[in-house]
Scaffold this active site. Structure first.
Site, short mmCIF file in Angstrom:
data_model
loop_
_atom_site.label_atom_id
_atom_site.label_comp_id
_atom_site.label_asym_id
_atom_site.label_seq_id
_atom_site.Cartn_x
_atom_site.Cartn_y
_atom_site.Cartn_z
N VAL A 72 30.60 47.42 41.91
CA VAL A 72 29.85 47.34 42.73
C VAL A 72 28.54 48.36 42.75
O VAL A 72 27.84 48.78 43.66
CB VAL A 72 30.61 47.58 44.12
CG1 VAL A 72 31.47 46.71 44.58
CG2 VAL A 72 31.26 49.02 44.12
N HIS A 88 32.86 41.51 43.94
CA HIS A 88 33.18 42.56 45.12
C HIS A 88 32.19 42.90 45.65
O HIS A 88 32.28 43.85 46.40
CB HIS A 88 33.96 43.27 44.45
CG HIS A 88 35.53 42.79 43.65
ND1 HIS A 88 36.09 43.75 42.93
CD2 HIS A 88 36.06 41.83 44.10
CE1 HIS A 88 37.38 43.00 42.40
NE2 HIS A 88 37.45 41.99 42.99
N SER A 110 41.50 44.56 32.90
CA SER A 110 42.73 44.04 32.22
C SER A 110 42.41 42.44 32.20
O SER A 110 42.26 41.81 33.12
CB SER A 110 43.89 44.44 32.89
OG SER A 110 45.29 43.55 32.29
#
Length: 335
Positions: free
Chosen positions: A136, A154, A249
């Site tokens: 963000v 996001h 990940s």
């Protein structure tokens, strides 16, 4: 500190249109197995027509931004995760806005690194390339990443939207800081917390009654439908040859879901991260018969700083990326 939209201040790119770039000198410092791994990836990269990048906080680590759940998880002794909820904003918009104002300033003080610029350049050179960012911080935007090839999963610290049920106001890429004079106190880390009345918080310029809120996805909120649909449509439109998992990940959601879908299509995976999980590593790390062979590979892993690995890995398509600071403290890229 007052910042007038840093995007407009960014120096323009200076491209040399190199079609066969000179290999980076960094290659000479790699171990034989790492060099063979990179050569194998480069061979497959050159054959790839459609690429998706999924990026996380590790992309911005070299820009000096801590991960949300890492050492930056506390703000003035408040748990950052507890402030990132609709309930927290409803209960104390002053506290939540001061937290996000401090985050906006930290992001504005940071500058895009070579990986941001490399991804932006790849987007300009490859129409069938899409970046899906979980960050963000606005650094990809400030690196001039083409907006039609950049999806914010996001949201963004620099997007704003009205909280009034009857108002649909939304704004993107508002880099003004502070948003109100009263929010300047959020940047003074040594200052004691002081409550700001609602009159001193950002208000909607359209309805003039509703409070503005940061355009980020808070815990308990759904991911933006348009972003998710655009990513789904990209994957469904044809085989995605390669997914780049950068600074996040590849074994947890949402990353794992996109990785699985692209693998089911026959695509391959490249992971760039400081810490590579054992499950993410490729058993056959490099081909003994030919360093350019990739036929038996399904994954490449590049453990280390994404800001160094990503430009090196994308070099066959982007050319070498050199980042120079301009006089106003921003960075520009020279290819």
């Amino acid at each position: 500190m007052t910042v007038d939209n840093p995007v407009s201040r960014s120096a323009p790119y200076q491209l040399n249109n190199v079609t066969v770039p000179t290999p980076s000198a960094q290659v000479e410092t790699l171990t034989p197995s790492a060099a063979a791994n990179l050569a194998s990836f480069h061979a497959y990269l050159r054959s790839s027509k459609r690429i998706l990048a999924l990026v996380g906080a590790g992309l911005s680590a070299s820009s000096g931004l801590p991960t949300f759940r890492g050492t930056g998880g506390l703000w003035r002794n408040h748990d950052a995760m507890e402030l990132a909820t609709p309930e927290a904003f409803s209960n104390d918009p002053s506290l939540v806005w001061q937290f996000y104002s401090a985050r906006r300033e930290a992001a504005l003080r940071a500058i895009p690194n070579k990986a941001h610029y490399a991804l932006a350049e790849l987007a300009r050179r490859m129409p069938e390339f899409l970046t899906l960012t979980q960050n963000v911080d606005g650094l990809s935007t400030r690196a001039n990443h083409p907006p039609n090839q950049l999806l914010h999963l996001h949201g963004s610290l620099f997007s704003l939207k009205c909280t009034s049920f009857y108002c649909d106001f939304q704004q993107e890429n508002n880099f003004t800081h502070p948003l109100t004079p009263e929010l300047a106190i959020a940047s003074e880390m040594s200052a004691l917390y002081a409550h700001i009345p609602q009159s001193g918080l950002p208000h909607c310029p359209k309805c003039r009654t509703g409070l503005l809120r940061p355009g980020v996805v808070w815990f308990g909120e759904a991911l933006p439908w348009r972003v998710v649909k655009t990513a789904d449509d990209f994957i469904s439109a044809g085989k995605v040859d390669l997914i780049l998992v950068i600074g996040t990940s590849g074994t947890v959601y949402p990353a794992a879901g996109y990785v699985d879908r692209i693998r089911m299509q026959g695509g391959k995976v490249a992971v760039f991260n400081i810490d590579v999980d054992d499950n993410e590593s490729e058993d056959s790390f490099w081909e003994a018969d030919s360093s350019d062979s990739y036929a038996n590979r399904t994954k490449w892993t590049f453990e280390g700083d994404a800001a160094e690995w990503v430009p090196l890995a994308l070099e066959p398509l982007t050319g070498p990326v050199e980042v120079q600071e301009t006089g106003n403290g921003e960075r520009s890229s020279l290819f």
